[in-house]
Design an enzyme around this catalytic site. Structure first.
Site, PDB file in Angstrom:
ATOM      1  N   SER A 252     -69.461  49.625 -25.817  1.00 14.00           N
ATOM      2  CA  SER A 252     -68.589  50.830 -25.464  1.00 14.00           C
ATOM      3  C   SER A 252     -69.136  52.232 -25.927  1.00 14.00           C
ATOM      4  O   SER A 252     -68.530  53.060 -25.342  1.00 14.00           O
ATOM      5  CB  SER A 252     -67.104  50.653 -26.349  1.00 14.00           C
ATOM      6  OG  SER A 252     -67.456  50.511 -27.509  1.00 14.00           O
TER       7      SER A 252
ATOM      8  N   HIS B 227     -65.414  45.921 -20.801  1.00 12.18           N
ATOM      9  CA  HIS B 227     -65.847  46.971 -20.134  1.00 12.18           C
ATOM     10  C   HIS B 227     -66.653  46.569 -18.789  1.00 12.18           C
ATOM     11  O   HIS B 227     -67.286  47.071 -17.912  1.00 12.18           O
ATOM     12  CB  HIS B 227     -66.820  47.697 -20.680  1.00 12.18           C
ATOM     13  CG  HIS B 227     -66.247  48.501 -22.048  1.00 12.18           C
ATOM     14  ND1 HIS B 227     -65.481  49.588 -21.985  1.00 12.18           N
ATOM     15  CD2 HIS B 227     -66.045  48.020 -23.556  1.00 12.18           C
ATOM     16  CE1 HIS B 227     -64.868  49.947 -22.886  1.00 12.18           C
ATOM     17  NE2 HIS B 227     -65.119  49.066 -23.685  1.00 12.18           N
TER      18      HIS B 227
ATOM     19  N   LYS C 134     -57.947  48.248 -19.455  1.00 10.99           N
ATOM     20  CA  LYS C 134     -59.086  49.081 -18.977  1.00 10.99           C
ATOM     21  C   LYS C 134     -59.082  48.792 -17.461  1.00 10.99           C
ATOM     22  O   LYS C 134     -58.262  49.925 -16.657  1.00 10.99           O
ATOM     23  CB  LYS C 134     -60.419  48.386 -19.466  1.00 10.99           C
ATOM     24  CG  LYS C 134     -60.496  48.767 -20.860  1.00 10.99           C
ATOM     25  CD  LYS C 134     -61.758  48.436 -21.718  1.00 10.99           C
ATOM     26  CE  LYS C 134     -61.759  49.165 -22.922  1.00 10.99           C
ATOM     27  NZ  LYS C 134     -60.800  48.491 -23.768  1.00 10.99           N
TER      28      LYS C 134
END
Length: 382
Positions: free
Chosen positions: A171, A199, A231
């Site tokens: 990240s 992610h 996300k």
């Protein structure tokens, strides 16, 4: 002397202020003119009408809250539906939904290890992985970032049960872990591989199926994935994916599953709606990656130092923590919201602006974002 058990907090606060590390909450309004490159809404789905309608319908049908832990009253048919579709989309045998990605990581790390286990953890791993290692009570070896050989050496020192854990995409700098090499090392040592794909989901792999699918490791008997629904899917919550026997083990042993209230139906409905939308519109994943690459290329062409992104995170280095905070504030004043990473959030001590590439950004917005970051840079651009 007067009873003052929390006076030490004032000393801590002064030290943070002197180091320029004070953090403050900044509640955002429902609507804003700011161009958002600070959130993790990679596919631009958090306000998508189809996704928000799915959230509203779930709340009307199932109620505002899940009403209890998953093993009591907190599991609905909607939870089971999301778990089935999430596992199928990502290529795993089974999935288990948690109230957050943080809780999912704590569950996997504590339930899949014991006091005589070894955990090998990348130095760049997320705080939830660090905390999971601590709570597991297993021996933990922290190895240099993205270094399969260091992992191999650490595993060689231990003869019992072992688990290697890594983010798929880190990240801070947005770089990807060498998953294929790590899997090879794990197979040779008889170790399990746990990958946090927070992610990667929605950005990497065919149609956004994630980093493990991209690496050909989805569904591998020795691989477990964790991810977040907050996300790319624009909702909230987390999940663990893996072999069915691993998921059943978590149901029976993972404390953050057994004793936590289940994820609210609205969040489940939103995540399910977003997942179905992504299946119909797989080009969103490639678009997020293309936006990230363009942001990187244009920022570096302007003389800034940015790490080439492997997914949708674009990291731009700042000369100091103070200048990074000032840079982010100047961007906000100019109409652009960006993230600001500084110690202790960054293990290497280098402060950064963190820009999130979104699939729904227009070319005009990309140009405006680059112009603002460059114009407000704390050092002259060469």
């Amino acid at each position: 002397m007067p009873y003052a058990p929390f006076d030490w907090i004032d000393d801590e606060a002064r030290r943070r202020a002197d180091a320029g590390l004070v953090r403050t909450l900044r509640p955002r309004p429902a609507g804003t003119e700011l161009l958002d490159l600070a959130s993790n809404d990679y596919l631009g789905l958090s306000r998508n009408p189809e996704v928000t309608a799915a959230a509203a319908e779930a709340a009307r049908t199932w109620g505002a809250g899940s009403t209890g832990s998953r093993l009591v009253t907190g599991s609905t048919a909607l939870h089971a539906e999301l778990e089935r579709e999430l596992a199928a989309f990502c290529g795993f045998e089974a999935a288990l939904v948690f109230s957050s990605g943080y809780a999912a990581n704590l569950a996997a790390l504590t339930a899949l290890t014991a006091h005589d286990s070894l955990i090998v953890s990348d130095a760049g791993n997320h705080a939830s992985i660090v905390d999971g290692c601590r709570l597991s009570r297993a021996a933990t070896a922290v190895v240099p970032h993205a270094d399969p050989e260091a992992v191999r050496k650490a595993l060689h020192t231990h003869g019992g049960r072992a688990l290697v854990v890594t983010d798929s995409v880190f990240s801070v700098d947005g770089d990807a872990a060498p998953l294929v090499a790590l899997a090879d090392v794990c197979r040779a040592a008889g170790a399990a591989l746990l990958v946090d794909d927070a992610h990667g989901l929605g950005v990497l792999g065919e149609g956004g199926r994630g980093a493990l699918a991209a690496a050909g490791l989805a569904g591998d008997e020795g691989v477990v994935a964790t991810l977040t629904l907050s996300k790319s899917l624009g909702s909230q919550g987390g999940a663990v994916l893996g072999p069915a026997r691993v998921i059943q083990h978590l149901v029976n042993t993972a404390r953050t599953f057994i004793f936590d209230t289940g994820l609210a139906p609205a969040a489940v409905g939103a995540a399910l709606g977003a997942l179905r939308l992504l299946r119909r519109e797989p080009d969103r994943a490639a678009r997020a990656g293309a936006v990230a690459a363009e942001l990187h290329d244009r920022l570096t062409a302007a003389g800034l130092t940015a790490v080439r992104p492997d997914a949708a995170v674009v990291s731009v280095r700042a000369p100091s923590a103070e200048s990074a905070v000032r840079w982010a504030a100047d961007c906000r004043a100019a109409g652009l919201a960006v993230g600001c990473f500084r110690p202790p959030s960054v293990p290497d001590g280098i402060s950064r602006l963190r820009l999130t590439a979104r699939a729904d950004l227009t070319q005009d917005q990309i140009t405006a974002a680059v112009g603002t970051v460059v114009a407000t840079a704390p050092l002259p651009v060469s």
